[in-house]
Enzyme design. Sequence first.
Site, PDB file in Angstrom:
ATOM      1  N   LEU A   1       0.844  -1.205   0.000  1.00 36.07           N
ATOM      2  CA  LEU A   1       0.000   0.000   0.000  1.00 36.07           C
ATOM      3  C   LEU A   1       0.877   1.252   0.000  1.00 36.07           C
ATOM      4  CD1 LEU A   1      -3.098  -0.650   2.267  1.00 36.07           C
ATOM      5  CD2 LEU A   1      -3.029  -0.167  -0.161  1.00 36.07           C
ATOM      6  N   HIS A   2       1.585   1.456  -1.083  1.00 36.71           N
ATOM      7  CA  HIS A   2       2.454   2.612  -1.243  1.00 36.71           C
ATOM      8  C   HIS A   2       2.152   3.275  -2.586  1.00 36.71           C
ATOM      9  CE1 HIS A   2       4.785   1.533   2.262  1.00 36.71           C
ATOM     10  NE2 HIS A   2       4.726   0.285   1.842  1.00 36.71           N
ATOM     11  N   ALA A   3       2.388   4.565  -2.678  1.00 40.48           N
ATOM     12  CA  ALA A   3       2.258   5.336  -3.909  1.00 40.48           C
ATOM     13  C   ALA A   3       0.941   5.088  -4.641  1.00 40.48           C
ATOM     14  CB  ALA A   3       3.462   5.110  -4.801  1.00 40.48           C
TER      15      ALA A   3
ATOM     16  N   PRO B   1      -0.907   2.341  -5.499  1.00 39.61           N
ATOM     17  CA  PRO B   1      -1.957   1.534  -4.863  1.00 39.61           C
ATOM     18  C   PRO B   1      -2.644   2.258  -3.693  1.00 39.61           C
ATOM     19  CG  PRO B   1      -0.035   0.182  -5.287  1.00 39.61           C
ATOM     20  CD  PRO B   1       0.366   1.600  -5.565  1.00 39.61           C
TER      21      PRO B   1
END
Length: 91
Positions: free
Chosen positions: A14-16, A18
């Site tokens: 769950l980074h950038a 997404p």
Amino acid sequence: MAERTVTIASATGLHARPAAIFSKAAASQPAKVTIEKVGGKAVSASSILMLMTLGAGNGDQVVLRAEGEGAEESVNALAELLEKDLDAEGA
């Protein structure tokens, strides 16, 4: 209250990208939704900044919880998103 445990499929977790896609989807839900890593602290699913603080990576399990009207539908819709690789083209 609706609750569901989901495994994150996105390669970067769950980074950038997404996190942006997921937070936008969470904000559009009729119910208030929280997300937490298993055994961690719950944060607002609609806050990209809070999502980034989770440190949730590929293969990590998270718990989605929703309260209010449409809680079950909100949890299911967001779980479906997390089960996809949101880094992939066209996701």
